[in-house]
Structures are given as C-alpha cells and as structure tokens.
Design an enzyme around this catalytic site. Structure first.
Site, PDB file in Angstrom:
ATOM      1  CB  CYS A 150      41.456  44.385  43.793  1.00 54.41           C
ATOM      2  SG  CYS A 150      39.423  45.871  44.699  1.00 54.41           S
ATOM      3  CB  ALA A 151      44.131  48.917  44.077  1.00 56.57           C
TER       4      ALA A 151
END
Length: 114
Positions: free
Chosen positions: A74-75
């Site tokens: 993810c980020a």
C-alpha cells in the site's frame, strides 16, 4: 492458536522493499497485490502489481492463486498489513512490504505509471 493470534490474527512476515525487489528478480516471483485506491495506483506502482483495493479484497480473493506467494503493498504499510492478515486467515502464503510505496520510492526502485 495463541491468545494474541486469536485476538489480532496471525503474525505476518514482513519484507523490505529491497527484499521484495530481490524476490521479484531472482526468487519465486511472488504476486504483488497493491491494495491502494486506483488513483494512487496510477501515480506509480510496482511493475506487474495487481490492483485490488482493500475494500474489494474479501470478495475478490478467489482471483488469487493459492499456490503462489503474495506480497501486499500500500502507500505506507497500514492497509497492506490488514490485507495480508485477511489473506493469511484464508490460507494464502503472504508477506507485507514494510513501509509500502514510500519505502519502495525511498529505495529508488523502479515505479511504473499509467
């Protein structure tokens, strides 16, 4: 299953961005699942990553191969940890990439844009 495993789910093995890159180049070629939103994915992702936003993961799990290692990204590492726990509970061999795409970019690894 221990008390904490029941409470928080199984412990998920973590990989650094460099370790994921090495696995992709020389290892078992895991399937990278990017659990961010489509607009985040378009701004840059790991080449070959499959986009499955975290909110869609439960209903789309059947798209994922049971016999292949999976790395969740993810980020920053929060959503991917949740995704990895959900997959591990269903019997997948799964890893969480520590630090997410922030760590990947910090390591100056290649990013694909759409």
């Amino acid at each position: 299953m221990g008390f904490f495993s029941k409470l928080f789910g199984p412990a998920i093995p973590k990989l650094s961005a460099a370790e994921v890159n090495e696995k992709l180049k020389f290892g078992k070629h895991p399937l990278v699942i990017d659990v961010r939103q489509p607009e985040e994915f378009r701004l840059g992702h790991i080449a070959g990553a499959k986009l499955i936003p975290l909110g869609e993961l439960r209903r789309r799990m059947k798209e994922l191969p049971q016999a292949r290692e999976i790395v969740c990204v993810c980020a920053s590492g929060n959503r991917s940890n949740s995704a990895a726990k959900a997959l591990a509970k269903e019997g997948y061999t799964v890893f969480d990439m520590q630090g997410g795409m922030l760590a990947w970019r910090r390591a100056k690894l290649p990013v694909q844009k759409e």
